[in-house]
Scaffold this motif. Structure first.
Motif, PDB file in Angstrom:
ATOM      1  N   TYR A   1     -10.669  -5.417  -3.230  1.00  0.00           N
ATOM      2  CA  TYR A   1     -10.712  -3.964  -3.321  1.00  0.00           C
ATOM      3  C   TYR A   1      -9.722  -3.474  -4.371  1.00  0.00           C
ATOM      4  CZ  TYR A   1     -14.040  -3.476   0.378  1.00  0.00           C
ATOM      5  OH  TYR A   1     -15.192  -3.535   1.100  1.00  0.00           O
ATOM      6  N   HIS A   2     -10.067  -2.349  -4.963  1.00  0.00           N
ATOM      7  CA  HIS A   2      -9.343  -1.781  -6.089  1.00  0.00           C
ATOM      8  C   HIS A   2      -9.506  -0.261  -5.981  1.00  0.00           C
ATOM      9  CE1 HIS A   2      -7.923  -1.412 -10.202  1.00  0.00           C
ATOM     10  NE2 HIS A   2      -9.091  -1.051 -10.681  1.00  0.00           N
ATOM     11  N   MET A   3      -8.660   0.491  -6.651  1.00  0.00           N
ATOM     12  CA  MET A   3      -8.817   1.941  -6.663  1.00  0.00           C
ATOM     13  C   MET A   3      -8.906   2.442  -8.089  1.00  0.00           C
ATOM     14  SD  MET A   3      -6.610   4.968  -4.805  1.00  0.00           S
ATOM     15  CE  MET A   3      -7.220   4.679  -3.145  1.00  0.00           C
ATOM     16  N   VAL A   4      -9.810   3.384  -8.308  1.00  0.00           N
ATOM     17  CA  VAL A   4     -10.018   4.025  -9.606  1.00  0.00           C
ATOM     18  C   VAL A   4     -10.089   5.532  -9.378  1.00  0.00           C
ATOM     19  CG1 VAL A   4     -11.231   2.030 -10.603  1.00  0.00           C
ATOM     20  CG2 VAL A   4     -12.552   3.820  -9.448  1.00  0.00           C
ATOM     21  N   LEU A   5     -10.050   6.293 -10.467  1.00  0.00           N
ATOM     22  CA  LEU A   5     -10.221   7.738 -10.374  1.00  0.00           C
ATOM     23  C   LEU A   5     -11.628   8.076 -10.844  1.00  0.00           C
ATOM     24  CD1 LEU A   5      -8.858  10.488  -9.768  1.00  0.00           C
ATOM     25  CD2 LEU A   5      -8.276  10.607 -12.195  1.00  0.00           C
ATOM     26  N   SER A   6     -12.363   8.796 -10.008  1.00  0.00           N
ATOM     27  CA  SER A   6     -13.717   9.232 -10.367  1.00  0.00           C
ATOM     28  C   SER A   6     -13.684  10.706 -10.743  1.00  0.00           C
ATOM     29  CB  SER A   6     -14.675   9.065  -9.191  1.00  0.00           C
ATOM     30  OG  SER A   6     -14.861   7.725  -8.882  1.00  0.00           O
TER      31      SER A   6
ATOM     32  N   ASP B   1       0.805  -1.221   0.000  1.00  0.00           N
ATOM     33  CA  ASP B   1       0.000   0.000   0.000  1.00  0.00           C
ATOM     34  C   ASP B   1       0.839   1.272   0.000  1.00  0.00           C
ATOM     35  OD1 ASP B   1      -2.480   1.167  -0.225  1.00  0.00           O
ATOM     36  OD2 ASP B   1      -2.738   1.388   1.939  1.00  0.00           O
ATOM     37  N   TYR B   2       1.848   1.321  -0.854  1.00  0.00           N
ATOM     38  CA  TYR B   2       2.685   2.511  -1.022  1.00  0.00           C
ATOM     39  C   TYR B   2       2.074   3.380  -2.115  1.00  0.00           C
ATOM     40  CZ  TYR B   2       6.744   5.423  -1.951  1.00  0.00           C
ATOM     41  OH  TYR B   2       7.584   6.488  -2.118  1.00  0.00           O
ATOM     42  N   TRP B   3       1.865   4.641  -1.838  1.00  0.00           N
ATOM     43  CA  TRP B   3       1.327   5.567  -2.822  1.00  0.00           C
ATOM     44  C   TRP B   3       2.489   6.306  -3.480  1.00  0.00           C
ATOM     45  CZ3 TRP B   3      -3.777   8.413  -1.196  1.00  0.00           C
ATOM     46  CH2 TRP B   3      -4.737   7.469  -0.880  1.00  0.00           C
ATOM     47  N   ALA B   4       2.833   5.910  -4.689  1.00  0.00           N
ATOM     48  CA  ALA B   4       3.937   6.524  -5.424  1.00  0.00           C
ATOM     49  C   ALA B   4       3.496   7.851  -6.035  1.00  0.00           C
ATOM     50  CB  ALA B   4       4.425   5.586  -6.525  1.00  0.00           C
ATOM     51  N   SER B   5       4.384   8.802  -6.015  1.00  0.00           N
ATOM     52  CA  SER B   5       4.123  10.077  -6.691  1.00  0.00           C
ATOM     53  C   SER B   5       4.184   9.830  -8.203  1.00  0.00           C
ATOM     54  CB  SER B   5       5.178  11.103  -6.287  1.00  0.00           C
ATOM     55  OG  SER B   5       6.438  10.748  -6.840  1.00  0.00           O
ATOM     56  N   PRO B   6       3.649  10.758  -8.994  1.00  0.00           N
ATOM     57  CA  PRO B   6       3.769  10.595 -10.448  1.00  0.00           C
ATOM     58  C   PRO B   6       5.223  10.447 -10.905  1.00  0.00           C
ATOM     59  CG  PRO B   6       2.137  12.262  -9.955  1.00  0.00           C
ATOM     60  CD  PRO B   6       2.800  11.900  -8.646  1.00  0.00           C
TER      61      PRO B   6
ATOM     62  N   THR C   1      10.086   4.453 -12.239  1.00  0.00           N
ATOM     63  CA  THR C   1      10.117   2.982 -12.172  1.00  0.00           C
ATOM     64  C   THR C   1       9.461   2.360 -13.388  1.00  0.00           C
ATOM     65  OG1 THR C   1       8.037   2.814 -10.944  1.00  0.00           O
ATOM     66  CG2 THR C   1      10.069   2.929  -9.649  1.00  0.00           C
ATOM     67  N   GLY C   2       8.416   3.019 -13.910  1.00  0.00           N
ATOM     68  CA  GLY C   2       7.693   2.477 -15.053  1.00  0.00           C
ATOM     69  C   GLY C   2       6.664   1.427 -14.685  1.00  0.00           C
ATOM     70  N   PHE C   3       6.475   1.211 -13.403  1.00  0.00           N
ATOM     71  CA  PHE C   3       5.529   0.218 -12.899  1.00  0.00           C
ATOM     72  C   PHE C   3       4.723   0.822 -11.757  1.00  0.00           C
ATOM     73  CE2 PHE C   3       9.269  -2.186 -14.272  1.00  0.00           C
ATOM     74  CZ  PHE C   3       8.698  -3.110 -15.135  1.00  0.00           C
ATOM     75  N   GLY C   4       3.511   0.309 -11.564  1.00  0.00           N
ATOM     76  CA  GLY C   4       2.715   0.746 -10.423  1.00  0.00           C
ATOM     77  C   GLY C   4       1.512  -0.135 -10.222  1.00  0.00           C
ATOM     78  N   ASP C   5       0.860   0.068  -9.085  1.00  0.00           N
ATOM     79  CA  ASP C   5      -0.389  -0.655  -8.843  1.00  0.00           C
ATOM     80  C   ASP C   5      -1.548   0.326  -9.011  1.00  0.00           C
ATOM     81  OD1 ASP C   5      -0.356   0.809  -6.492  1.00  0.00           O
ATOM     82  OD2 ASP C   5      -0.462  -0.920  -5.170  1.00  0.00           O
ATOM     83  N   CYS C   6      -2.757  -0.122  -8.717  1.00  0.00           N
ATOM     84  CA  CYS C   6      -3.941   0.679  -9.039  1.00  0.00           C
ATOM     85  C   CYS C   6      -3.890   2.082  -8.421  1.00  0.00           C
ATOM     86  CB  CYS C   6      -5.221  -0.057  -8.670  1.00  0.00           C
ATOM     87  SG  CYS C   6      -5.402  -0.507  -6.933  1.00  0.00           S
ATOM     88  N   GLU C   7      -3.389   2.207  -7.192  1.00  0.00           N
ATOM     89  CA  GLU C   7      -3.317   3.531  -6.566  1.00  0.00           C
ATOM     90  C   GLU C   7      -2.373   4.449  -7.337  1.00  0.00           C
ATOM     91  OE1 GLU C   7      -2.531   0.765  -4.729  1.00  0.00           O
ATOM     92  OE2 GLU C   7      -4.062   0.601  -3.187  1.00  0.00           O
ATOM     93  N   ASP C   8      -1.285   3.889  -7.830  1.00  0.00           N
ATOM     94  CA  ASP C   8      -0.303   4.694  -8.558  1.00  0.00           C
ATOM     95  C   ASP C   8      -0.869   5.223  -9.875  1.00  0.00           C
ATOM     96  OD1 ASP C   8       1.453   4.073  -6.472  1.00  0.00           O
ATOM     97  OD2 ASP C   8       2.145   2.276  -7.502  1.00  0.00           O
TER      98      ASP C   8
END
Length: 182
Positions: free
Chosen positions: A108-113, A58-63, A69-76
């Protein structure tokens, strides 16, 4: 860029330059086209779980971190889409990090609304889909919480948000991290 090149190499520099060039090319498009372009472009980056990339959950990477890194999870994906849309002039009060329950996979998943029209279902930018659809059409998703710089919200049956908490510590921490990187 020399710092990025030194720590991550030419591929990371090329990815940051490509992002910058593409986002700049979207500036004169309509808001609907910008949404489509941003979602499509960023969904091409590769997914990877935080415990693999960041060696923690559950690390929230900055843009900037995501692009390097070129990789991320749903929050990223949500984070980079959020800040990209802000750069393109979208109203931050209409954009929300949204935790959803993915009904078919069962997690659970994260999206942008994006609440384009008040009182209407928000449209969803999702790293698992190149299509941008309203939440009420996404039968695979059940919205849980909506998070932005003002607070944490739930949504009622009339698509009205109601505040359940004044702020998200993770969101505030992310904002501070992004501000330092600018």
């Amino acid at each position: 860029m020399s710092y990025i090149k030194k720590i991550s190499g030419n591929i990371a520099v090329n990815r940051v330059n490509d992002y910058t060039k593409n986002i700049k090319s979207y500036q004169n498009l309509t808001k609907d086209k910008q949404l489509l372009k941003v979602n499509f472009y960023l969904n091409q980056l590769l997914p990877q779980y935080d415990d693999v990339i960041q060696k923690q959950e559950d690390y929230w990477a900055s843009p900037k971190e995501f692009l390097i890194t070129g990789f991320g999870d749903c929050e990223d994906y949500v984070i980079i889409k959020y800040f990209t849309l802000l750069k393109l002039g979208f109203d931050k009060d209409k954009l929300f990090f949204t935790t959803v329950y993915e009904k078919y996979i069962g997690g659970y998943h994260m999206v942008l609304s994006y609440f384009k029209v008040p009182g209407k279902s928000p449209i969803i930018l999702d790293n698992l889909s190149f299509r941008i659809l309203p939440l009420n059409v996404r039968k695979d998703l059940k919205a849980d919480t909506f998070i932005n710089s003002i607070g944490i919200y739930k949504i009622d049956k009339n698509n009205k948000l109601f505040k359940v908490q004044d702020n998200s510590l993770k969101f505030q921490k992310l904002l501070k991290k992004v501000k330092k990187e600018i």
